[in-house]
Scaffold this active site. Structure first.
Site, PDB file in Angstrom:
ATOM      1  N   LYS A  94     -19.503 107.074-118.977  1.00 28.36           N
ATOM      2  CA  LYS A  94     -18.628 106.375-119.974  1.00 28.36           C
ATOM      3  C   LYS A  94     -19.532 106.208-121.256  1.00 28.36           C
ATOM      4  O   LYS A  94     -20.879 106.114-121.245  1.00 28.36           O
ATOM      5  CB  LYS A  94     -18.608 104.869-119.591  1.00 28.36           C
ATOM      6  N   LYS A 101     -26.993  99.356-114.342  1.00 26.42           N
ATOM      7  CA  LYS A 101     -27.874  98.903-115.267  1.00 26.42           C
ATOM      8  C   LYS A 101     -29.308  98.528-114.464  1.00 26.42           C
ATOM      9  O   LYS A 101     -30.306  98.882-115.150  1.00 26.42           O
ATOM     10  CB  LYS A 101     -27.497  97.651-116.044  1.00 26.42           C
ATOM     11  N   LYS A 134     -22.728 101.717-125.781  1.00 26.20           N
ATOM     12  CA  LYS A 134     -23.364 101.318-127.282  1.00 26.20           C
ATOM     13  C   LYS A 134     -24.760 101.406-126.948  1.00 26.20           C
ATOM     14  O   LYS A 134     -25.579 101.309-127.811  1.00 26.20           O
ATOM     15  CB  LYS A 134     -22.802 100.127-127.837  1.00 26.20           C
TER      16      LYS A 134
HETATM   17  N1  AQP Z   1     -16.342 103.862-123.090  1.00 31.79           N
HETATM   18  C1  AQP Z   1     -15.505 102.928-123.086  1.00 31.79           C
HETATM   19  N2  AQP Z   1     -14.159 103.349-123.295  1.00 31.79           N
HETATM   20  C2  AQP Z   1     -13.225 102.175-123.335  1.00 31.79           C
HETATM   21  N3  AQP Z   1     -13.694 100.991-123.586  1.00 31.79           N
HETATM   22  C3  AQP Z   1     -14.931 100.686-123.597  1.00 31.79           C
HETATM   23  N4  AQP Z   1     -15.594  99.428-123.385  1.00 31.79           N
HETATM   24  C4  AQP Z   1     -16.718  99.581-123.288  1.00 31.79           C
HETATM   25  N5  AQP Z   1     -16.953 100.979-123.394  1.00 31.79           N
HETATM   26  C5  AQP Z   1     -15.764 101.548-123.409  1.00 31.79           C
HETATM   27  C6  AQP Z   1     -14.762  98.125-123.554  1.00 31.79           C
HETATM   28  O1  AQP Z   1     -15.299  97.431-124.666  1.00 31.79           O
HETATM   29  C7  AQP Z   1     -15.150  96.006-124.742  1.00 31.79           C
HETATM   30  C8  AQP Z   1     -16.599  95.423-124.913  1.00 31.79           C
HETATM   31  O2  AQP Z   1     -17.574  96.026-124.164  1.00 31.79           O
HETATM   32  P1  AQP Z   1     -18.925  95.087-123.761  1.00 31.79           P
HETATM   33  O3  AQP Z   1     -19.491  94.804-124.925  1.00 31.79           O
HETATM   34  O4  AQP Z   1     -18.358  93.808-123.101  1.00 31.79           O
HETATM   35  O5  AQP Z   1     -19.684  95.904-122.576  1.00 31.79           O
HETATM   36  P2  AQP Z   1     -19.689  96.985-121.910  1.00 31.79           P
HETATM   37  O6  AQP Z   1     -18.182  97.254-121.300  1.00 31.79           O
HETATM   38  O7  AQP Z   1     -20.810  97.207-121.097  1.00 31.79           O
HETATM   39  O8  AQP Z   1     -19.648  98.212-123.161  1.00 31.79           O
HETATM   40  P3  AQP Z   1     -20.857  99.252-123.306  1.00 31.79           P
HETATM   41  O9  AQP Z   1     -20.504  99.865-124.574  1.00 31.79           O
HETATM   42  O10 AQP Z   1     -21.122 100.202-122.425  1.00 31.79           O
HETATM   43  O11 AQP Z   1     -22.035  98.241-123.530  1.00 31.79           O
HETATM   44  P4  AQP Z   1     -23.503  98.343-123.087  1.00 31.79           P
HETATM   45  O12 AQP Z   1     -24.146  99.815-123.316  1.00 31.79           O
HETATM   46  O13 AQP Z   1     -24.107  97.371-123.764  1.00 31.79           O
HETATM   47  O14 AQP Z   1     -23.318  98.147-121.646  1.00 31.79           O
HETATM   48  C9  AQP Z   1     -14.995  95.694-123.198  1.00 31.79           C
HETATM   49  O15 AQP Z   1     -13.689  95.481-122.908  1.00 31.79           O
HETATM   50  C10 AQP Z   1     -15.217  97.002-122.433  1.00 31.79           C
HETATM   51  O16 AQP Z   1     -14.432  97.515-121.128  1.00 31.79           O
END
Ligand code: AQP
Length: 329
Positions: free
Chosen positions: A197, A115, A200
């Site tokens: 990955k 990030k 969101k």
């Molecule tokens: N691509 C993914 N596949 C499987 N699991 C995923 N998780 C996130 N992306 C994937 C799991 O979703 C939960 C919530 O995630 P988070 O909101 O804590 O943030 P993150 O892991 O950083 O997810 P994002 O979607 O990638 O958010 P942004 O883009 O804001 O950084 C966690 O259990 C995560 O492992």
């Protein structure tokens, strides 16, 4: 409810939740609520570590609450609450930042490196220290297990280290938690760059399918998803990551086994496979969104308030002990 084991997990409202968040994390949660004490948080203070709009954040907090409910999390069985409504989280994060968390460890965090990119010295401190807040979220409730996607495993490992160091210094104070990660679907990949990955907050909305995407838009995203060279349908995550990812999504949302899918699609091409997958995704989203749309804002707000009261009671009890242990009471 089995009070002897506590499960904690959360999602940060930093974008529209994707099928990656659902498959990797949330879909594991409902089945746990009959066995354990489950606590699921909307970890809103994690979302302010990057650029965001206050109005969107406010909207998403309620949206995620409804997503939890539509996913089958029952507020009569589980605690659903907003992290910022329980100030003990940030209080404990400060304490853990002063005992148990090393700068060298935080510098190794993949998510921080991804990030912050080249701007490691000009991002806000919160992005760097957010794993410490995550450790506080988990440790505050004497959590034994944290069901998360694969990308969050590293942060749970850090939480374990922090808990052990704190316990070594002050005596047994925290339960050392473990991550629970799915065997399949723990890392759903981007539809446009399958070596990354699915996220969101990605800038290209074609790279992810949001749980609240318009159905026709979602189908188009599947049809546009990149595929690897080759024409046959088989599972090879190393050499054909794009297809492996689509097969995983098909298996998880369509309730099918990957070997069975590979067998069923022998002799058929990508076109037919993607068309069928688009229908599977459409059906999943339609069912999900029907449930989501039946939940009112008022109902979601009431769930959050009840959750706040339950989480606060637990957090306050824990913090009274921790304040004594560190010598401020
Ligand atoms: N691509 C993914 N596949 C499987 N699991 C995923 N998780 C996130 N992306 C994937 C799991 O979703 C939960 C919530 O995630 P988070 O909101 O804590 O943030 P993150 O892991 O950083 O997810 P994002 O979607 O990638 O958010 P942004 O883009 O804001 O950084 C966690 O259990 C995560 O492992």
């Amino acid at each position: 409810m089995n009070q002897s084991k506590t499960i904690f997990s959360g999602v940060k409202p930093s974008g529209d939740l994707t099928i990656g968040n659902y498959i990797g994390a949330i879909s594991q949660w409902p089945e746990m609520q009959d066995k354990y004490r489950c606590i699921f948080s909307i970890v809103d203070y994690h979302a302010i570590t990057v650029k965001y709009q206050p109005e969107e954040l406010r909207k998403r907090i309620l949206e995620i609450t409804k997503i939890y409910l539509a996913s089958g999390i029952d507020p009569k069985k589980s605690i659903i609450f907003q992290q910022s409504a329980v100030p003990e989280h940030t209080e404990l994060a400060w304490i853990l930042g002063c005992s148990g968390s090393y700068i060298a460890d935080l510098k190794k965090m993949t998510q921080f490196k991804d990030k912050a990119g080249e701007k490691q010295n000009s991002v806000f401190v919160g992005l760097f220290t957010y794993p410490v807040l995550m450790a506080a979220d988990i440790l505050l409730y004497d959590t034994q297990a944290v069901p998360v996607g694969d990308d969050q495993k590293q942060h749970v490992e850090l939480t374990r280290d922090i808990a052990k160091r704190f316990n070594n210094k002050y005596g047994p104070s925290f339960v050392v938690p473990e991550a629970i990660v799915r065997k399949e679907g723990a890392r759903i990949m981007s539809l446009t760059e399958p070596i990354k990955k699915m996220s969101k907050s990605a800038s290209n909305s074609n790279s992810y399918i949001s749980l609240l995407d318009d159905i026709e838009v979602a189908k188009k995203k599947i049809m546009k998803a990149v595929t690897d060279s080759g024409t046959n349908i088989d599972y090879d995550s190393a050499d054909r990551p794009a297809l492996a990812n689509l097969l995983t999504i098909y298996a998880q949302l369509g309730n099918r086994q990957i070997p069975r899918l590979v067998k069923d699609y022998q002799g058929k091409g990508y076109g037919e496979f993607k068309k069928d997958l688009a229908e599977i995704v459409a059906k999943f989203l339609t069912d999900f969104q029907n449930k989501f749309n039946n939940i009112s804002n008022k109902e979601a707000q009431a769930v959050l308030e009840s959750g706040r009261q339950q989480a606060s009671a637990l957090a306050q009890m824990k913090m009274e002990k921790i304040r004594k242990v560190i010598g401020v009471r």
